[in-house]
Design an enzyme around this catalytic site. Structure first.
Site, PDB file in Angstrom:
ATOM      1  N   GLU A 161      -6.559   3.859  -6.604  1.00  0.00           N
ATOM      2  CA  GLU A 161      -6.051   3.934  -5.226  1.00  0.00           C
ATOM      3  C   GLU A 161      -4.582   4.352  -5.196  1.00  0.00           C
ATOM      4  O   GLU A 161      -3.777   3.745  -4.479  1.00  0.00           O
ATOM      5  CB  GLU A 161      -6.234   2.582  -4.517  1.00  0.00           C
ATOM      6  CG  GLU A 161      -7.682   2.233  -4.250  1.00  0.00           C
ATOM      7  CD  GLU A 161      -7.836   1.063  -3.279  1.00  0.00           C
ATOM      8  OE1 GLU A 161      -6.931   0.227  -3.191  1.00  0.00           O
ATOM      9  OE2 GLU A 161      -8.877   1.003  -2.606  1.00  0.00           O
ATOM     10  N   GLU A 235     -16.066   2.108  -4.439  1.00  0.00           N
ATOM     11  CA  GLU A 235     -16.082   0.657  -4.239  1.00  0.00           C
ATOM     12  C   GLU A 235     -16.760   0.385  -2.919  1.00  0.00           C
ATOM     13  O   GLU A 235     -16.166   0.575  -1.852  1.00  0.00           O
ATOM     14  CB  GLU A 235     -14.654   0.096  -4.196  1.00  0.00           C
ATOM     15  CG  GLU A 235     -14.000   0.074  -5.547  1.00  0.00           C
ATOM     16  CD  GLU A 235     -12.611  -0.568  -5.511  1.00  0.00           C
ATOM     17  OE1 GLU A 235     -12.340  -1.380  -4.619  1.00  0.00           O
ATOM     18  OE2 GLU A 235     -11.792  -0.207  -6.383  1.00  0.00           O
TER      19      GLU A 235
HETATM   20  C1  GLA Z   1      -9.304  -2.173  -3.730  1.00  0.00           C
HETATM   21  C2  GLA Z   1      -9.043  -2.145  -5.227  1.00  0.00           C
HETATM   22  C3  GLA Z   1      -9.882  -3.144  -5.989  1.00  0.00           C
HETATM   23  C4  GLA Z   1      -9.899  -4.473  -5.277  1.00  0.00           C
HETATM   24  C5  GLA Z   1     -10.401  -4.274  -3.858  1.00  0.00           C
HETATM   25  C6  GLA Z   1     -10.463  -5.558  -3.056  1.00  0.00           C
HETATM   26  O1  GLA Z   1     -10.330  -1.390  -3.394  1.00  0.00           O
HETATM   27  O2  GLA Z   1      -9.251  -0.862  -5.756  1.00  0.00           O
HETATM   28  O3  GLA Z   1      -9.361  -3.268  -7.257  1.00  0.00           O
HETATM   29  O4  GLA Z   1      -8.621  -4.986  -5.271  1.00  0.00           O
HETATM   30  O5  GLA Z   1      -9.521  -3.442  -3.179  1.00  0.00           O
HETATM   31  O6  GLA Z   1     -11.277  -6.466  -3.650  1.00  0.00           O
END
Ligand code: GLA
Length: 605
Positions: A161, A235
């Site tokens: 991210e 995700e």
């Molecule tokens: C983001 C991050 C993950 C995690 C999620 C929340 O997507 O990439 O590593 O922290 O948020 O659980």
């Protein structure tokens, strides 16, 4: 060995070994699941109809001290990935170096912060050099597991991210080059949330999206940014994480199923984050700070399809039905559930005051000014990473003790070892009683977990990070004890012979010891500590994590494989309020729940 082509993203569909392929993935972090259970969890993943395991790689555990690497036992990444291959699962690796993941400092080692000018997640030379050394080691371990070498790793994620951080435009090309220059030829991808996509991604790397709901045309947004490429939700948040003092988050199974079904119907690939969350054992939880610092709890249950203890939930059953439609063969049978046991309560038999354990720590450090924990000359000069730090100095008067907000994150304050108050982000001042002569002022400071997300990563030094004043004068002349409570310290305590059996008025903070006798093969259980305040539990030397009466979590998961038949040692480190018993339950108590849709930041989801 010559092999067919690996994962490709050359048209609107992935291909693997030259054939169309849909990623049905799930995240399980090997570092959050006892090694003895890796196989069970992966079998359950396979039996749910998933074809790909995704995992992060936590740099802080693999390089606990600068230049000292650990890829053994619980951290045997090679064994974990190989096990996935044996089960017929592909693997997508997310090596970071930053991983977020509700993990202390997003998985970055705290020793990076010894440099006062450090700029994490940038091309700052001190960061780049450390990443290079770590990646040399990491890739020497995992290179043989790449698809082209005959292994199961079909893709790797570049950072995590970065679009939401986006501090240095040279950084992502640097990380990409880190992988490729070490001989990685598999597909590379980035993952970002809806907002982060704006600044995330880079040429030649597949963009993927992170979300929980399909509002805001998220998938279309990704498709527009990247036409003629396969679409993937990297995700898909199956639930959410919890912080101390708030509610346990749940995301209803049917709501989740509706979104997953739609994602699949639209031909999109998916990775469930988490498929099985597990536990942030020890001091590994992270924290969030969007104006207010909030540390995460020990459990990483995540309301995921497999519970913290690996049990199949309603979500699991619903997903299995759904995924079975995407297979031509029947799915393998689901392994049977692990038995749980509510062992009989055990009584505390021995007690050791914190003050009597200080000579078991590393040599205390003397300094004029307070030194933050990362810069203490301990652990081969990599500093103290986790746990508690005790700062002591001499005072000759009472008055107003003011922290100037330099306590990270909580401190209990003692005068001549009597507790007189506490300091944290909200409380900056404690009144010290008047008294005669020289007295010892002690501040027991707990690092409650470093922030794992957001812009404040460089400011995550812990302990005391600046001057503390008494009646406006900065305190000087500190003696500082590192209480990271590593297994070697717990062992020294155990063997000390100084434990007291008179438990009429035990001193807190202190260590409390009990024995659990297990007949037959050990089973999973959940420790319950009603009547206790706040602290940490060690079973046979393993740090299970923190407990805190404010919840929401009111248990600690104790995996059966960490117990043995016969006698087991339980040590509770309690800061403030001890009880005489430890209880065990067959089920976890997650406390009050709240639907994740009600979160204030749910626009992100
Ligand atoms: C983001 C991050 C993950 C995690 C999620 C929340 O997507 O990439 O590593 O922290 O948020 O659980």
């Amino acid at each position: 060995m010559s092999r067919l082509k690996g994962l490709k993203a050359e048209s609107s569909q992935f291909t693997l070994e030259g054939k169309p392929f849909r990623i049905l993935g799930g995240s399980i972090h090997y570092f959050r699941v006892p090694r003895a259970y890796w196989e069970d969890r992966l079998l359950k993943m396979k039996a749910c109809g998933l074809n790909t395991l995704t995992t992060y790689v936590p740099w802080n555990l693999h390089e606990p001290e600068r230049g000292i690497f650990n890829f053994q036992d619980q951290l045997d990444l090679k064994a974990y990935v190989s096990l996935a291959a044996q089960m017929g699962l592909w693997v997508i690796l997310r090596p970071g170096p930053y991983i977020c993941a509700e993990w202390d400092l997003g998985g970055l080692p705290s020793w990076l912060l010894q440099d006062k000018d450090m700029q994490l997640r940038t091309t700052y030379p001190g960061f780049v050099d450390a990443v290079n050394l770590y990646f040399d080691k990491l890739f020497s371990v995992i290179k043989p597991l790449m698809f082209e070498e005959g292994g199961p790793i079909i893709a790797l994620q570049v950072e995590n991210e970065y679009g939401s951080f986006a501090r240095d435009e040279k950084y992502m090309p640097f990380i990409k080059n880190c992988l490729q220059s070490r001989g990685v030829n598999e597909l590379l991808l980035t993952s970002d949330n809806w907002e982060g996509l704006r600044y995330g991604g880079m040429d030649g790397v597949l963009k993927t999206i992170n979300l929980q709901r399909l509002s805001f045309g998220a998938i279309q947004h990704l498709a527009d940014m990247q036409p003629q490429k396969p679409l993937m939700v990297m995700e898909y948040w199956s639930g959410w994480f919890d912080v101390w003092g708030e509610h346990h988050h749940v995301f209803h199974a049917e709501d989740m199923l509706a979104v997953v079904s739609e994602i699949l119907e639209r031909g999109v690939s998916i990775n469930l984050y988490m498929f099985h969350g597990g536990t942030s054992f020890g001091f590994m939880n992270g924290a969030i700070d969007f104006g207010t610092y909030k540390p995460q709890v020990t459990s990483y249950d995540y309301d995921a399809p497999l519970s913290e203890a690996g049990d199949c939930t309603t979500k699991y059953q619903l997903l299995r039905n759904l995924f079975s439609q995407y297979h031509s063969e029947p799915l393998p049978e689901v392994p049977s559930a692990q038995e749980k046991r509510a062992y009989s309560p055990v009584f505390i038999q021995q007690h050791l005051s914190l003050w009597d354990t200080l000579h078991f720590t590393d040599k205390p450090h003397r300094s004029e000014r307070p030194v933050n924990m990362e810069n203490l000359p301990v652990n081969s000069n990599s500093g103290q990473s986790y746990g508690y730090t005790l700062y002591e100095t001499t005072i000759t008067s009472g008055g107003a003790l003011n922290s100037r907000n330099n306590i990270r994150d909580r401190a209990l304050v003692f005068v001549d070892r009597q507790c007189v108050g506490s300091l944290d982000y909200k409380t900056h001042e404690v009144a010290l009683p008047d008294g005669k002569g020289q007295r010892t002022l002690s501040l027991l400071v707990e690092n409650c977990g470093r922030v794992n997300y957001g812009k404040a990563l460089d400011e995550q030094r812990k302990g005391i990070v600046g001057d503390i004043v008494l009646n406006q004068s900065p305190l000087r002349g500190f003696t500082t004890f590192c209480l990271d409570m590593k297994p070697s310290f717990i062992k020294r305590l155990t063997n000390s012979g100084q434990w007291k059996t008179d438990l009429k008025s035990p001193t807190v903070p202190g260590f409390f010891q009990a024995r659990l006798s297990v007949d037959g093969p050990p089973k999973d259980t959940f420790i319950r500590l009603p009547g206790w305040g706040k602290g940490v539990v060690f079973v046979n030397g393993q740090n299970l994590g923190r407990y805190w009466f404010i919840g929401p979590q009111h248990f600690l998961y104790l995996p059966g494989p960490w117990l043995r038949s016969g006698q087991n040692q339980i040590i509770v480190f309690e800061e403030q309020r001890a009880d005489d018993r430890i209880l065990f339950a067959e089920n976890p108590d997650h406390g009050k729940t709240i639907d994740v849709y009600k979160l204030p930041f749910c626009t992100l989801l």
